[in-house]
Design a protein around this motif. Structure first.
Motif, PDB file in Angstrom:
ATOM      1  N   ALA A   3      18.271  57.159  10.272  1.00 43.65           N
ATOM      2  CA  ALA A   3      17.600  56.147   9.458  1.00 43.65           C
ATOM      3  C   ALA A   3      16.293  55.685  10.092  1.00 43.65           C
ATOM      4  O   ALA A   3      15.547  54.934   9.487  1.00 43.65           O
ATOM      5  CB  ALA A   3      18.535  54.954   9.239  1.00 43.65           C
ATOM      6  N   ARG A   4      16.006  56.153  11.305  1.00 43.79           N
ATOM      7  CA  ARG A   4      14.769  55.739  11.968  1.00 43.79           C
ATOM      8  C   ARG A   4      13.617  56.685  11.676  1.00 43.79           C
ATOM      9  O   ARG A   4      12.552  56.578  12.244  1.00 43.79           O
ATOM     10  CB  ARG A   4      15.003  55.603  13.467  1.00 43.79           C
ATOM     11  N   GLY A   5      13.849  57.597  10.751  1.00 43.86           N
ATOM     12  CA  GLY A   5      12.797  58.493  10.299  1.00 43.86           C
ATOM     13  C   GLY A   5      12.672  58.380   8.789  1.00 43.86           C
ATOM     14  O   GLY A   5      13.654  58.239   8.080  1.00 43.86           O
ATOM     15  N   GLY A   6      11.451  58.384   8.322  1.00 38.05           N
ATOM     16  CA  GLY A   6      11.195  58.334   6.887  1.00 38.05           C
ATOM     17  C   GLY A   6      10.074  59.290   6.552  1.00 38.05           C
ATOM     18  O   GLY A   6       9.327  59.716   7.435  1.00 38.05           O
ATOM     19  N   SER A   7       9.962  59.636   5.279  1.00 30.34           N
ATOM     20  CA  SER A   7       8.903  60.563   4.908  1.00 30.34           C
ATOM     21  C   SER A   7       8.509  60.392   3.452  1.00 30.34           C
ATOM     22  O   SER A   7       9.261  59.842   2.645  1.00 30.34           O
ATOM     23  CB  SER A   7       9.341  62.010   5.157  1.00 30.34           C
ATOM     24  N   VAL A   8       7.328  60.883   3.162  1.00 36.60           N
ATOM     25  CA  VAL A   8       6.814  60.914   1.805  1.00 36.60           C
ATOM     26  C   VAL A   8       5.879  62.112   1.705  1.00 36.60           C
ATOM     27  O   VAL A   8       5.260  62.506   2.693  1.00 36.60           O
ATOM     28  CB  VAL A   8       6.067  59.602   1.451  1.00 36.60           C
TER      29      VAL A   8
END
Length: 193
Positions: free
Chosen positions: A6-11
């Protein structure tokens, strides 16, 4: 740690991507409009809740959108020396104070073969370090993978691709950005070679 994912996000950015998608904006809800938080705003809130942990936000195809339109007033806040509460600004839609947490790292990815690379806003260029990722045919990982297949046809193909890459890199109309990467040849097993 179970929360590490959950400590990584992307778009992935595209030409119609906007500030309203990235930060915040009004969205239809039934017969009315409601202020909604964008993906980056939401991810920053996560990072704020755990200041002792590092967070990573990946922006794929960063050169495909209108970055001034997408980042808006946040363009200044993504600079390393403009992070944290002392550099907060007021957001356009909500009027609330906002800052990019110091524990958030932003990784922008782009394909240098894409001719829209020249369109990258110079204001954004100075806010990122640029790292070129070479095709990894000679990396220990790929060589180990190639050796595990033990397939002479595959080995000959990889030799030809490496030669082709040299020719592509030397071609004035193409250049290094058009070389073929090793990932095209990963994920095979001895039955598919």
């Amino acid at each position: 740690d179970g929360e590490d994912g959950a400590r990584g996000g992307s778009v992935q950015i595209h030409q119609n991507y906007s500030y309203e998608d990235f930060v915040q904006g009004y969205r239809p809800k039934g017969a009315a409009f409601e202020l909604a938080e964008g993906i980056f705003y939401t991810f920053c809130q996560k990072a704020l809740n755990q200041p002792d942990k590092e967070y990573f936000f990946i922006i794929d195809e960063i050169n495909r959108g209108n970055l001034s339109k997408i980042f808006g007033e946040l363009l200044v806040l993504i600079e390393n020396d403009k992070r944290g509460p002392t550099h907060k600004i007021t957001l356009s839609y909500s009027g609330l104070p906002f800052y990019v947490p110091e524990n958030l790292y932003i990784v922008g990815m782009m394909n240098t073969a894409d001719r829209s690379l020249a369109m990258i806003d110079y204001a954004l260029r100075r806010r990122f370090s640029f790292v070129e990722i070479e095709p990894g045919f000679l990396s220990d990982g790929f060589r180990s993978y190639q050796n595990s297949l033990a397939n002479e046809t595959f080995n000959a193909l990889i030799d030809q691709i490496r030669q082709l890459n040299r020719e592509i890199a030397e071609d004035e109309s193409l250049g290094k950005g058009f070389r073929i990467g090793h990932s095209y040849f990963c994920g095979l097993d001895t039955n598919t070679c």
